[in-house]
Scaffold this motif. Sequence first.
Motif: not given
Length: 137
Positions: A46, A60, A66
């Motif tokens: 990600q 993130t 998170v």
Amino acid sequence: MRLTYRGHDYEQEPVPPMQMRDSGSVGLYRGRELHFSYPRHVPVPQPVNRLQYRGVAYQTTETGEVNSMGRVVRPAAHPQAHHAIAHAHARLIDQQELAKVHHQYLMERLQRRLEVARAKGDDTLVRQLEQEQHQLV
């Protein structure tokens, strides 16, 4: 693992082995059976971003987690902030006026389409246009 490329040393982290699943497909290569397989799960890294939501900063990670970074302290208002707010308010009023004109135009076009449908005697189209007219009101 420590590697060297063109005189530069660097570290490479070992890639974790992927779990494979048999596809059930069998092929033949140079007279030998070949069983095909595919990965059970392909990890997709990600993007790492620093973000803020309602004054609270967070980040993130590559794994999708998170991390909270605490509350953001906002600086004092700029002297021209009042002017910017007034300008934004004027733009909002312009957009509201534009929305009214657009709605009026849609209603006029719909009324014209209704007249034409009634003149042609197309009852199905008349019903559809009347439903649309009730939705716009």
